[in-house]
Every structure is written in structure tokens, then in C-alpha cells.
Design an enzyme around this catalytic site. Structure first.
Site, short mmCIF file in Angstrom:
data_model
loop_
_atom_site.label_atom_id
_atom_site.label_comp_id
_atom_site.label_asym_id
_atom_site.label_seq_id
_atom_site.Cartn_x
_atom_site.Cartn_y
_atom_site.Cartn_z
N CYS A 1 0.81 -1.20 0.00
CA CYS A 1 0.00 0.00 0.00
C CYS A 1 0.86 1.27 0.00
CB CYS A 1 -0.92 -0.03 1.20
SG CYS A 1 -2.23 1.13 1.14
N ARG B 1 -2.83 4.77 5.14
CA ARG B 1 -3.33 4.02 3.99
C ARG B 1 -3.75 2.60 4.37
NH1 ARG B 1 -1.34 6.49 -0.95
NH2 ARG B 1 -1.19 4.49 -2.00
N TRP C 1 -0.40 -4.19 2.21
CA TRP C 1 -1.78 -4.61 2.45
C TRP C 1 -1.99 -5.87 1.63
CZ3 TRP C 1 -6.42 -4.80 -0.54
CH2 TRP C 1 -7.62 -4.83 0.20
N ASN D 1 3.43 -1.64 -5.51
CA ASN D 1 2.01 -1.47 -5.24
C ASN D 1 1.24 -1.91 -6.47
OD1 ASN D 1 2.42 -0.41 -2.73
ND2 ASN D 1 1.93 1.70 -3.27
N GLY D 2 0.12 -2.61 -6.26
CA GLY D 2 -0.70 -3.01 -7.39
C GLY D 2 -0.88 -4.51 -7.45
N GLU E 1 -24.15 5.26 4.66
CA GLU E 1 -22.84 5.77 5.09
C GLU E 1 -22.63 5.54 6.59
OE1 GLU E 1 -19.09 7.62 5.19
OE2 GLU E 1 -20.24 6.52 3.69
N LYS F 1 -19.59 3.29 8.27
CA LYS F 1 -18.65 3.81 9.26
C LYS F 1 -18.57 2.89 10.48
CE LYS F 1 -16.83 7.00 7.23
NZ LYS F 1 -17.00 6.08 6.12
N GLU G 1 -16.79 -0.36 9.61
CA GLU G 1 -15.38 -0.13 9.27
C GLU G 1 -14.49 -0.08 10.51
OE1 GLU G 1 -14.70 2.53 5.29
OE2 GLU G 1 -15.66 3.54 6.97
N HIS H 1 -40.06 -6.33 4.06
CA HIS H 1 -39.85 -7.31 2.99
C HIS H 1 -38.68 -8.24 3.33
CE1 HIS H 1 -42.80 -5.45 0.40
NE2 HIS H 1 -42.25 -4.28 0.63
N LYS I 1 -6.53 3.09 2.85
CA LYS I 1 -7.09 4.40 2.54
C LYS I 1 -7.28 4.59 1.04
CE LYS I 1 -8.34 8.62 3.65
NZ LYS I 1 -9.61 8.83 4.36
#
Length: 603
Positions: free
Chosen positions: A2, A27, A73, A99-100, A478, A482, A485, A501, A598
Site C-alpha cells: 500500500c 493508507r 496490504w 504497489n498493485g 454511510e 462507518k 469499518e 420485505h 485508505k
């Protein structure tokens, strides 16, 4: 992913690498490592936090004036010392951080094994140093270029070779990388905060550009080895903005900064005596627009849902909001009369950038809403709107989200004013409502102590439900995100009308339901939904506007009266505070939640 940091110069590299990696901790990562050169390449890497790496480095020799560092990460292979970066070639002469994702690593690995190369890790990255070794004929730049041509996927790579001391090669494709410039020292990093202590002069790399770094030079080349001239980008934001400034965590600091961030984002764009300004966008740019797509991931996607409602309400232009990771795989119908709006805090989100490139290939105009000046999104889009949130360090987004909402409202008003879908009197009402938002946020922050006490009781919960209708449903999404997370409590958002339902089967005695109610004309419907769960024994926490907070809530947080279109910017604040205080009460790492990053630069 990361985080990447590199240094070549006359000072000891390790302290510089540690400092840079520390600035990239936001991150998210699960392991870390450094490699330094002094007669040979020496590597130190561990599972866990940078503190573990510092401790390990004290027990080994990490002296040297050229070095690379990385926070990982995990994607391929579990978090471990072996799988962490840097990775070495079989003979130990080449070190790489990356990274990637290398999509064709399995076939490359098999090919390299057949040629006698050995592998120690489970990662895709380890093919890179071995592939460079295979391509090496005495010139590291040539070898990196030849190896890169065989890689499929996304990458930002930094490479050292023991046979070429005092030199480093860096290359990027679909993953951010910047070069720091300072007298007789040069730096590499995946994000600007890593370099702020060292320099504010940087090169922003584009895809498929290669940099040869030495202490006194930084030369950029194409894959055909044609040298490229690049203007220096001078970083202007304050280094202190990336510090905690006395707060316990970055997240709570950033929650408190929201009224200022919103005010800064509005300044120069919304005023009562001028037309709405939307930075680069001009009236002629949107004359023929007949459809808008808003594409984003995670929190930014939730901002897009609010944007859809605002734009359609004020302009009558049809809007589709899409999750970026799904957008291009459904073969969307896009043409030159469409506007694609991508939303990304970092401007480097891989899936969002893929949507940007798809839209441009089909002739559509692209607007980027981002917080990072010079990011890939800002450079590749036709138009860019910068949210003036300042550095956001906590992994869980707060002030970036609220400023993204402001960007959406500003875009909606700009379109309405340019296309004359509202009268000037109506536009002025909305302008006034926007300008009042910072004060409304400050008013909500007065409930912080109440929320902190209330949140202690939620730490024992394993499941929490969020309910809302209309714009409140987007806010519920949202708020739920949060909570999960940073507190690791399972939470789910539901549109109020969908409760019966299926989800209502999960409601039992003392099940926590957080109900959001800010829309007067939907209040009767929302009240019915709240009564449905109360009847079944739910513990309901109401987040409701003044005058709409008369339901039979066990606990309630009252919001100030305001223009209902803009309530998401304010109603989300108590939900952010709930998530924060539940997490801190559980003793969790608020700013660096497990498994999260991040800036998500892989698909």
C-alpha cells in the site's frame, strides 16, 4: 499495495524510510519492510506495524545511503514477514517494492522457475525482481523496461540493483508514484505526505514513465528511452495539517474539521451576489448533456447517491449512480452527450480510474471530484473539482465525504443556473441553505458528549440496523459503513419501506436500530417503520431534525432545522461520532482499522 518510499543521497536511508512510511500508515497495512544498500542489499521486514519493524531494525545492520521501504496490504499471500516487501531476486542482487496487482504472475512464475529461479513467498510481486534479473544485461533501466513490457496489471515499482550503487529505477502504471527533489537527494513515494518533511518539490509521474534516480539527478524516460521534460509541482498544503494537533486520533480531528472543510469548499464557488462557480466547468461544456453518470466506490458512492437526487431535483437531467467496480463490466451505454462524474478522495482509486478511461474512450466528458491536487483522476479528467478538505489521514472517511456532498450540491446548482431550470429566487434559497451548513455542523457537534456516553452501551452489540427514507437512506448507508469499518460490528442499512420485505424477521428484543428522519413529507411513513420495530422490541436511536423527533425513541439526537435537500451533510455527523466512540470504547485502532486501506489502487 500500500505504501512506497525510496531514498538516494548522502544521508543514512533507514531513518528517512521509516519517517516516510510512518506518514503513509493512514493508507492501511499489515506488514512492513525496508531494503538498504551498502556494499550489498540488506533487508529487514516483519509482519505487523512499523513499531515492529523499527524494533527488528535495531537488531540488524540497516546502514546505507540508498534504500526502499514498503507497507503492505495483503492481496496475494497472507500477512507475514516472508510475504512482505521488499522482495529480492533469487541471487539477492535486485530489490523491489511494488504497489498493485500483477495479473499474469502465475505464468511468469512458472516460466522463471523453468529457468532456474527460486521463490520464497506466495506473492505476485516476487516475479518482478526475478523477471528483471532475467532481463538484466548490464543496464538496470533497460532491464526494468523489458520486464515491465511483460507485466499485465497495475503497478508502481521501485528497484535497486547491487551492481549499480547509488541508483534507483521507478515506474508506474495505474498506481500512483511521485518523485521528490532536493539538492543532492532524491525521493520516491506513493503519496505526498511521505515526502513533506523532506521536500515540497515533486514530479508527478504518468503511466508508463520510467525514472532514473541518482543523488544529483532525476531523469524521466518513455519505454522507448526518450527523455521527458517535466515541470516541478510545488506542494502547498501545510505539513501540520497531517498531524493530530492534540486530538487522540486523526478521525476525531477530521470530524471536528468538517465545518471548516465545508466552508473552504464553498468559498469562491457559492456566494449570494455571484453566479455559481464550478471551477473548470463552463456553461458551454454542459449545453448538450442529456444524461449524467456518477461513478464511485464506498463512501464516495454514497455521496453520489445524494448527488443523483440533488441533480435530478434541481435540473431534471437523468442521473445514474454506479459502483465503479461494476460499471465497466455491464457495458454501459455512454456517448458524447453524457457527463461522467467520478468521485474519489485520493483520485487514485483503481476501479474509478477504469471507469474514467472507459467513458473517455466512448467520447463522454469526464468530471473528477477529488481531494488531491495532481492525482491521476485530476490529470486525466476533462474537468476537475477539488474538495478543499485538506489531508485526510484516518482510513474511515469523514470530512472528504462531507465535502464531496458539497461538490454534488454545487454541481447541481451550477447546472440548474446554467440551464435555467430554476428561477433566480429559487437558486438564492438553495445558496443560502448551502452557506448555512458549516454553522449547522457546529451545532450538531454540541451533541458530542451525549453521543460519547450513549455509544458505550453499543459496544456489546453484534448487529445494528440503520433505517432511512429518501436522502436519509443514503445517509443510513454511510452511517452503517462507518460503524462496521472501525468498530467491526455487523451493521446493515435499509430503506424504511423495505424493512417488512424480509429484514424485520431479524428484529427481536433490544435489537439496536438507528433511525434517521430529516424529511417532513416522509415523516408519517418513517414513523410507521419505527413503530414496526419498536413493537417487536427494538432499541431505537433516533437521529431526527427538530420538529421530527417526537417518536418513541429510547435515545434521540436532535438535528437543527435546515433545507431538507442538504440534511445529509449534517445528519451524517452524529453517525460518524457514534462509530468513533463505539470503536474507542472497544479499544480498537480507530485510524487504521483491520484489513482496510485508505487508497485502494487494486481492483
Amino acid at each position: 499495495m500500500c505504501g512506497i518510499v525510496g531514498y538516494v543521497g548522502g544521508r543514512q536511508a533507514a531513518p528517512i524510510l521509516f519517517d516516510g512510511l510512518e506518514k503513509l500508515e493512514y493508507r492501511g497495512y499489515d506488514s512492513a519492510g525496508i531494503a538498504v544498500f551498502d556494499e550489498k542489499i540488506k533487508v529487514c521486514k516483519v509482519k505487523g506495524r512499523l513499531a515492529n519493524l523499527r524494533e527488528a531494525a535495531q537488531k540488524t545492520d540497516v546502514s546505507g545511503t540508498t534504500g526502499i521501504g514498503h507497507t503492505r496490504w495483503a492481496t496475494h499471500g497472507e500477512p507475514s514477514g516472508v510475504n512482505s516487501h521488499p522482495h529480492l531476486s533469487s541471487d539477492g542482487t535486485i530489490a523491489v517494492v511494488h504497489n498493485g496487482i500483477i495479473e499474469n504472475y502465475e505464468e511468469l512464475r512458472e516460466m522463471l522457475i523453468s529457468k532456474g529461479y527460486t521463490f520464497r513467498s506466495e506473492t505476485d510481486t516476487e516475479v518482478i525482481p526475478n523477471l528483471i534479473s532475467l532481463c538484466y544485461k548490464g543496464d538496470l533501466l533497460d532491464a526494468v523496461i523489458d520486464a515491465s513490457k511483460q507485466l499485465r496489471g497495475s503497478y508502481a515499482i521501485c528497484v535497486m540493483h547491487a551492481d549499480e550503487p547509488g541508483k534507483m529505477i521507478a515506474v508506474r502504471k495505474d498506481s500512483p508514484l511521485i518523485i521528490g527533489l532536493k539538492d543532492d537527494e532524491k525521493f520516491v513515494a506513493s503519496d505526498i505526505p511521505a515526502l513533506l518533511k523532506q521536500t515540497r518539490s515533486v514530479y508527478l509521474l504518468e503511466d508508463n514513465e520510467y525514472v532514473v534516480l541518482k543523488a544529483k539527478s532525476a531523469r524521466i524516460f518513455t519505454e522507448d528511452k526518450e527523455e521527458i521534460s517535466r515541470n516541478i509541482f510545488n506542494v502547498t498544503f501545510d505539513h501540520s495539517a497531517a498531524e493530530k494537533a492534540g486530538y487522540d486520533h486523526f478521525m476525531i480531528k477530521e470530524i471536528h474539521e468538517q465545518s471548516k472543510a465545508v466552508r473552504d469548499t464553498l468559498t469562491g464557488r457559492i456566494s449570494m451576489d455571484k453566479k455559481v462557480s464550478f471551477d473548470m466547468l463552463d456553461k458551454k461544456d454542459i449545453e448538450n448533456i442529456n444524461k449524467i453518470y456518477i461513478v464511485a466506490c464506498g463512501t464516495a458512492y454514497h455521496a453520489g447517491l445524494v448527488g443523483k437526487t440533488a441533480i435530478e431535483k434541481l435540473t431534471k437531467i437523468p442521473v445514474e449512480t454506479d459502483i465503479a467496480s461494476e460499471f465497466r463490466y455491464r457495458d454501459p451505454i455512454i456517448d458524447k452527450n453524457n457527463l461522467l462524474v467520478i468521485v474519489s478522495q485520493s483520485g487514485e482509486t483503481a476501479d474509478t480510474l477504469a471507469a474514467l478511461r472507459l467513458a473517455k474512450s466512448k467520447g463522454a466528458k469526464v468530471l473528477a471530484i477529488t481531494n488531491v491536487v495532481g492525482s491521476t483522476a485530476s490529470r486525466e479528467a476533462d474537468f476537475v473539482f477539488y474538495t478543499h478538505a485538506g489531508p485526510e489521514i484516518a482510513v474511515a472517511s469523514t470530512k472528504a465525504y462531507t465535502t464531496q456532498l458539497i461538490a454534488m450540491y454545487t454541481l447541481a446548482l451550477f447546472l440548474a443556473e446554467s440551464r435555467e431550470t430554476l428561477s433566480q429566487a429559487e437558486i438564492d434559497i438553495y445558496k443560502q441553505g448551502l452557506l448555512e451548513i458549516p454553522d449547522k455542523i457546529d451545532e450538531v457537534m454540541k451533541t458530542e458528549e451525549q453521543i460519547a456516553k450513549m455509544s458505550i452501551d453499543l459496544t456489546k452489540e453484534t448487529d445494528v440496523f440503520f433505517l432511512g427514507r429518501g436522502l436519509d437512506y443514503a445517509v443510513a448507508m454511510e452511517g452503517s459503513l462507518k460503524l462496521k469499518e472501525i468498530s467491526y460490528i455487523h451493521s446493515e442499512p435499509y430503506a424504511g419501506g423495505e424493512l417488512k420485505h424480509g429484514p424485520i424477521a431479524l428484529i427481536e428484543k433490544d435489537t439496536v436500530v438507528i433511525a434517521i428522519s430529516t424529511c417532513a413529507w416522509l415523516k408519517p411513513k418513517m414513523d410507521s417503520n419505527v413503530k414496526e420495530v419498536i413493537t417487536r422490541g427494538a432499541y431505537v436511536i433516533g437521529v431526527a431534525s427538530e420538529g421530527l423527533d417526537d417518536n418513541d425513541y429510547r435515545q434521540k439526537i436532535t438535528l437543527p432545522r435546515m433545507n431538507e435537500l442538504f440534511t445529509p451533510v449534517v445528519s451524517v455527523v452524529p453517525l460518524q461520532l457514534i462509530a468513533y466512540y463505539v470503536s474507542t470504547a472497544k479499544g480498537l485502532d480507530v485510524d487504521k482499522p483491520r484489513n482496510l486501506a485508505k487508497s485502494v489502487t487494486v481492483e
